[in-house]
Design a protein around this motif. Structure first.
Motif, PDB file in Angstrom:
ATOM      1  N   VAL B  39     -45.087  -5.400 -45.780  1.00  0.00           N
ATOM      2  CA  VAL B  39     -44.706  -5.541 -44.460  1.00  0.00           C
ATOM      3  C   VAL B  39     -43.052  -6.115 -44.959  1.00  0.00           C
ATOM      4  O   VAL B  39     -42.824  -5.798 -46.298  1.00  0.00           O
ATOM      5  CB  VAL B  39     -44.956  -6.647 -43.832  1.00  0.00           C
ATOM      6  N   ARG B  40     -42.353  -5.881 -44.466  1.00  0.00           N
ATOM      7  CA  ARG B  40     -40.567  -5.596 -44.219  1.00  0.00           C
ATOM      8  C   ARG B  40     -39.557  -6.881 -44.519  1.00  0.00           C
ATOM      9  O   ARG B  40     -38.996  -7.905 -45.489  1.00  0.00           O
ATOM     10  CB  ARG B  40     -39.734  -4.738 -43.376  1.00  0.00           C
ATOM     11  N   TYR B  41     -40.752  -7.863 -42.973  1.00  0.00           N
ATOM     12  CA  TYR B  41     -39.978  -9.288 -43.328  1.00  0.00           C
ATOM     13  C   TYR B  41     -41.324 -10.389 -43.174  1.00  0.00           C
ATOM     14  O   TYR B  41     -41.947  -9.947 -43.113  1.00  0.00           O
ATOM     15  CB  TYR B  41     -39.131  -9.473 -41.940  1.00  0.00           C
ATOM     16  N   ILE B  42     -41.088 -11.496 -44.232  1.00  0.00           N
ATOM     17  CA  ILE B  42     -41.615 -12.933 -44.011  1.00  0.00           C
ATOM     18  C   ILE B  42     -41.632 -13.600 -43.084  1.00  0.00           C
ATOM     19  O   ILE B  42     -40.688 -14.465 -43.733  1.00  0.00           O
ATOM     20  CB  ILE B  42     -42.568 -13.236 -45.314  1.00  0.00           C
ATOM     21  N   GLU B  43     -41.728 -14.196 -42.062  1.00  0.00           N
ATOM     22  CA  GLU B  43     -40.553 -15.176 -41.513  1.00  0.00           C
ATOM     23  C   GLU B  43     -41.562 -16.985 -42.282  1.00  0.00           C
ATOM     24  O   GLU B  43     -43.219 -16.771 -41.680  1.00  0.00           O
ATOM     25  CB  GLU B  43     -40.570 -15.422 -40.858  1.00  0.00           C
ATOM     26  N   ALA B  44     -41.198 -17.129 -43.012  1.00  0.00           N
ATOM     27  CA  ALA B  44     -42.048 -17.729 -43.543  1.00  0.00           C
ATOM     28  C   ALA B  44     -41.935 -19.430 -43.728  1.00  0.00           C
ATOM     29  O   ALA B  44     -42.472 -20.494 -43.651  1.00  0.00           O
ATOM     30  CB  ALA B  44     -41.974 -17.762 -45.227  1.00  0.00           C
ATOM     31  N   GLY B  45     -40.953 -19.951 -42.631  1.00  0.00           N
ATOM     32  CA  GLY B  45     -40.939 -21.542 -41.769  1.00  0.00           C
ATOM     33  C   GLY B  45     -39.363 -21.640 -41.143  1.00  0.00           C
ATOM     34  O   GLY B  45     -39.012 -20.963 -40.824  1.00  0.00           O
ATOM     35  N   ASN B  46     -39.537 -23.253 -41.124  1.00  0.00           N
ATOM     36  CA  ASN B  46     -38.709 -23.220 -39.775  1.00  0.00           C
ATOM     37  C   ASN B  46     -38.177 -24.884 -39.964  1.00  0.00           C
ATOM     38  O   ASN B  46     -38.685 -25.752 -40.083  1.00  0.00           O
ATOM     39  CB  ASN B  46     -39.103 -24.426 -39.015  1.00  0.00           C
ATOM     40  N   PRO B  47     -37.155 -24.770 -41.271  1.00  0.00           N
ATOM     41  CA  PRO B  47     -36.922 -25.893 -42.465  1.00  0.00           C
ATOM     42  C   PRO B  47     -36.197 -27.124 -41.832  1.00  0.00           C
ATOM     43  O   PRO B  47     -36.912 -28.515 -41.448  1.00  0.00           O
ATOM     44  CB  PRO B  47     -36.239 -25.376 -43.123  1.00  0.00           C
ATOM     45  N   GLY B  48     -35.468 -26.216 -40.502  1.00  0.00           N
ATOM     46  CA  GLY B  48     -35.509 -27.495 -39.591  1.00  0.00           C
ATOM     47  C   GLY B  48     -35.878 -28.086 -38.989  1.00  0.00           C
ATOM     48  O   GLY B  48     -35.673 -29.669 -39.029  1.00  0.00           O
ATOM     49  N   SER B  49     -37.031 -27.988 -38.466  1.00  0.00           N
ATOM     50  CA  SER B  49     -37.975 -28.590 -37.166  1.00  0.00           C
ATOM     51  C   SER B  49     -38.924 -29.095 -38.855  1.00  0.00           C
ATOM     52  O   SER B  49     -40.163 -30.358 -38.565  1.00  0.00           O
ATOM     53  CB  SER B  49     -38.197 -27.935 -36.901  1.00  0.00           C
ATOM     54  N   ASN B  50     -39.148 -28.887 -39.911  1.00  0.00           N
ATOM     55  CA  ASN B  50     -40.067 -28.742 -41.013  1.00  0.00           C
ATOM     56  C   ASN B  50     -40.334 -29.346 -42.006  1.00  0.00           C
ATOM     57  O   ASN B  50     -40.138 -28.337 -43.063  1.00  0.00           O
ATOM     58  CB  ASN B  50     -41.526 -27.946 -40.544  1.00  0.00           C
ATOM     59  N   PRO B  51     -40.045 -30.303 -42.768  1.00  0.00           N
ATOM     60  CA  PRO B  51     -39.551 -30.569 -44.151  1.00  0.00           C
ATOM     61  C   PRO B  51     -40.159 -30.354 -44.984  1.00  0.00           C
ATOM     62  O   PRO B  51     -39.130 -29.444 -46.367  1.00  0.00           O
ATOM     63  CB  PRO B  51     -39.379 -32.319 -44.279  1.00  0.00           C
ATOM     64  N   LYS B  52     -41.228 -30.354 -45.050  1.00  0.00           N
ATOM     65  CA  LYS B  52     -42.382 -28.952 -45.526  1.00  0.00           C
ATOM     66  C   LYS B  52     -41.779 -27.616 -45.994  1.00  0.00           C
ATOM     67  O   LYS B  52     -42.594 -27.402 -46.900  1.00  0.00           O
ATOM     68  CB  LYS B  52     -43.548 -29.260 -44.898  1.00  0.00           C
ATOM     69  N   ASP B  53     -41.350 -27.259 -44.736  1.00  0.00           N
ATOM     70  CA  ASP B  53     -41.082 -25.727 -45.095  1.00  0.00           C
ATOM     71  C   ASP B  53     -40.021 -26.248 -46.287  1.00  0.00           C
ATOM     72  O   ASP B  53     -39.913 -24.634 -47.051  1.00  0.00           O
ATOM     73  CB  ASP B  53     -40.656 -25.177 -43.776  1.00  0.00           C
ATOM     74  N   LEU B  54     -39.069 -26.965 -46.255  1.00  0.00           N
ATOM     75  CA  LEU B  54     -37.916 -26.610 -47.121  1.00  0.00           C
ATOM     76  C   LEU B  54     -38.752 -26.767 -48.245  1.00  0.00           C
ATOM     77  O   LEU B  54     -38.035 -26.078 -49.771  1.00  0.00           O
ATOM     78  CB  LEU B  54     -37.062 -27.971 -47.254  1.00  0.00           C
TER      79      LEU B  54
END
Lengths: 534, 534
Positions: B39-54
């Motif tokens: 795949v070309r892009y992997i949208e992997a998280g929303n760091p602003g709303s979820n600290p675990k994503d950071l």
């Protein structure tokens, strides 16, 4: 408002699905549900290929249906014989339905390579069969198998097969995307061409192999088709048939067609769940419109926006199809239904009574554990009674022991010992059964009957087991549903446990207690249990 | 061949689904799989709303990806502040990905009623945020939330929001059907208008609330979109996101677009199963292309035709996506299916051998009793082996006793005693369990393990119960299916009885025997059981 004929094939094409094996009773129940929803046709079996289906048609001959016509389904006559001499055609007639469906080949390749006959003979097979059925007074639906593949390969021949059917008197011509490989734009263009050329009503029959069956069905209607074939929850072979549970609201709520009587639309969620229970095919909780998750909101931002205005993240009002919003279930949709149930027990309870809040919380926590009160209203009534103090226990379990022996001397391989207390009296007894649940059921009734003779009137009529979280294998949670009757009323009760005996026990106790509660309410002065015996 | 950018959001929008809760490890595994697929892009998280994503983005900073770019996702700046001062925008930058995605409002109603700001300020929020991110050197995907609803309500404003994004330098503009309520014909027409007006590449992001997300995505590509957003297996909030597992082969195998490197297409089935395992969301076996049922054939006529030529009832060759054809055993299955199964045990058996007739008769009589071998192929193999004399019993049951006690001291309310014979040795043992089946399962393995240590490799992964003729209530027949694995192979076995313990016992025994048979065939000289212990 333009009417669309909904043609259900849950019992025929749906029976081709892996894991589906309906009993005659299952089929009768599904027919009743579909008729009540208001579908136009119920394709209920293929009597030529399945003798069990003929038994079913005999069984339902006397059924009075309000909305639907039953359909017997089968192939055109075989090569080189007369339609009236064809065994399959005779079986279709033997089903004695007023309407029948006949499928034939539309793809030249299928005629020459699979049927191995001439293109002309195939046209005669279609025409002869339909003419014969029309002479017998039948309404005839013609299913053009592989129509879209056939049209792409040889449009003239594909159209010639439809013409053979129309000229022979077919009442509708259904275009089938048998392999499920056609795309929405092609479905639209090809259906539109057919609609332009024929005065006979056109139907559409799609399969979901490209995950496009619902879109394809809708596109065909937009191109002029007026009959839609599909199944409840998309049950069907391979990837399934077109899912009527999505198509009906798509067409009716969003495009303004009338598929079912508008007042029945709110019954859609219940119907989808009921059929999934009867077929024992768990409903996909993400199913459009009717899944438990269909209007569930998890993202905090979405939840906030939905509270401000539901249109933010909901394409329709869930109540239109009898579903409810999940995060707000207690605040909005579910509340009115619940309140009605609670008031049936205690009319003094109001929408904002603290009891209502407590009951909703309890309900949520039980549903989280795997209880499913939609299918077991009487167990829910008992929960409400217990929480409102409108309940006095009829007996107390002291203990039971169930034993299973292999090998066993006879078919009664299980025995149950039970000890209960009623008032100040203790009763201990035992019973044998064919399996542990049967033994326990017999033992508890035997123990209670001298205190509550009305228990003798209870007959268990249905017993269902569903494994929840089945990935936990033999220690998985099970949900047991028991249906009971006393010839005056039917009721359904539920139990959930990691242990099937315990789950069955909960449902059995609820069944007995519900019977005693309802009898008590009819006779406000209950008889004291007789004493001095036992 | 026109390239389509596949943009996966299994880890971001997919994480909104009911029941999904990825660990950082889960996310890393899914990223590796998606990258390998191409795949070309992997949208992997929303760091602003979820600290675990950071935390996740920090963890993957050093990962070398062959094909994909990771994307951090978030909202436009808040009302009335500078983009560089916005906490959410800062979090997106803190993720240190080379590409980012920003979502903004396109529907005038959402701007004035949900955001509660002016239409102009919304345009500035979009433009400012994107300009700032471009100044930081990021590739920017702009997600136009509610685009289709917005376009229908106020097309000029919806287009103005896209222009604000394009003018600020967005690298692509993705049209979102956020509520999943738009129909394929509208998706096509609106996407086509946008494609005509913008030189920036256009993307599509659909939800499945009308069961049309796959069709909508494909129609958008046909209208000129070149980026498709979706998730593996359609995991997502409510009814799910557009399912990339159907969209990729739909576009690549049927319309000739290139979504992933062609040599990776055969990895699609494995990928779908792996992600479903990691996410702990059971794969729908009816899933298009990759489900176990997607190329399964049951009806005898279909089976015969598929044997003559697969194109009869298959829209593609299943091997193209790494899946395989299955023919299901059942009363409607054709003889050719059965013969293939029989020959797998003994290649010398022919279509007209007397053994074939005997096996078919036996199969029919077992199916009449309620066995259902299409779901339990390994039990059927054992039936065939027994009938062909290709089977030596591994053990003999002398007796078992199962006891269930209520109340119980702990969660182990059941115990099972079992006595078996292997050769000339007798073993007696017992085990406790959570429910009678669990206790019996543990006891039989305990008894057999010293003779057959390989039994320790068996893990039961699924346990299903179906009540047949449920009208007989607690004495009804039940069908038990058990799925087992030894990490190398999965197998399914069956038992039928009026007694659930007995039915479970049959399926357990078949599971153990199948394992021993297959191990024996790999090692033609089986080890004699060790003696002198116990």
């Amino acid at each position: 408002m333009k009417r669309i004929s909904i043609y259900d094939s849950t019992l025929r094409d749906g029976a081709q699905a892996q894991g589906i094996s309906y009993s005659v009773e299952d089929k009768v129940k599904i027919v009743e549900r579909l008729d009540a929803l208001g579908v136009r046709y119920i394709e209920a079996g293929n009597p030529g290929s399945n003798p069990k289906d003929l038994e079913f048609f005999e069984r339902v001959r006397g059924m009075k249906l309000k909305n639907a016509k039953l359909i017997a389904f089968g192939a055109t006559r075989k090569i080189g014989i007369k339609a009236e001499d064809d065994g399959n055609v005779r079986s279709i007639l033997a089903a004695s339905t007023s309407a029948v469906a006949i499928f034939g080949k539309s793809w030249d390749y299928q005629v020459t390579e699979i049927l191995r006959t001439k293109l002309d003979e195939n046209l005669r097979m279609i025409g002869d069969t339909i003419r014969h059925l029309k002479q017998q007074g039948k309404e005839v639906v013609y299913d053009a198998e592989h129509f879209f593949d056939g049209f792409k390969a040889n449009p003239d021949y594909a159209l010639a097969t439809l013409k053979a059917a129309a000229d022979a008197g077919a009442d509708s011509l259904c275009l089938c995307d048998t392999n499920g490989g056609t795309f929405p734009n092609d479905i639209f263009a090809i259906t539109q061409k057919v609609v332009e050329q024929f005065r006979t009503p056109i139907g559409i029959h799609c399969h979901n192999d490209c995950e496009m069956a619902v879109a394809n069905s809708v596109m065909a209607v937009q191109a002029g088709a007026t009959q839609v074939q599909g199944t409840i929850n998309g049950i069907g072979e391979r990837c399934g048939n077109a899912n009527l549970i999505a198509i009906i609201p798509d067409l009716q709520l969003k495009l303004g067609f009338e598929c079912i009587p508008p007042q029945n639309m709110a019954g859609l969620t219940t119907l989808a769940r009921a059929v999934s229970e009867i077929a024992n095919m768990p409903l996909n909780e993400k199913a459009a419109y009717v899944g438990a998750d269909a209007f569930a909101h998890k993202g905090g931002m979405h939840v906030d926006a939905v509270v401000k205005n539901p249109v933010s993240y909901e394409h329709i009002d869930p109540e239109l199809v009898g579903n409810s919003r999940r995060t707000l279930m207690s605040e909005v949709a579910g509340r009115s239904t619940l309140l009605a149930r609670i008031r049936a027990v205690d009319p003094a309870i109001g929408k904002d009574s603290p009891e209502t809040r407590k009951i909703i919380d309890r309900l949520k926590s039980l549903e989280h554990e795997g209880y499913h009160f939609e299918a077991a209203e009487q167990s829910f009534e008992l929960v409400v009674r217990k929480m409102l103090g409108k309940y006095t226990p009829f007996f107390e379990l002291i203990e039971f022991k169930v034993m299973v022996n292999e090998p066993s001397a006879d078919s009664m391989n299980s025995s149950a010992m039970i000890k209960i207390r009623v008032g100040s009296e203790v009763e201990i007894t035992a019973a044998e059964g064919d399996g542990p649940v049967n033994a326990l059921d017999k033992a508890v009734r035997k123990a209670l009957e001298r205190f509550y003779p009305a228990i003798a009137e209870i007959r268990l009529t249905d017993y269902k087991v569903r494994v929840l979280d089945s990935k936990e294998a033999s220690a998985a949670k099970v949900r047991v549903l028991i249906e009971s009757t006393d010839q005056r009323e039917n009721w359904t009760t539920i139990g959930v446990s990691t242990d099937i005996i315990d789950a069955s026990w909960q449902a059995l106790v609820d069944s007995i207690e519900y019977k005693l509660v309802k009898d008590q309410e009819k006779r406000p002065t209950p008889q004291p249990p007789p004493r001095g015996r036992g």
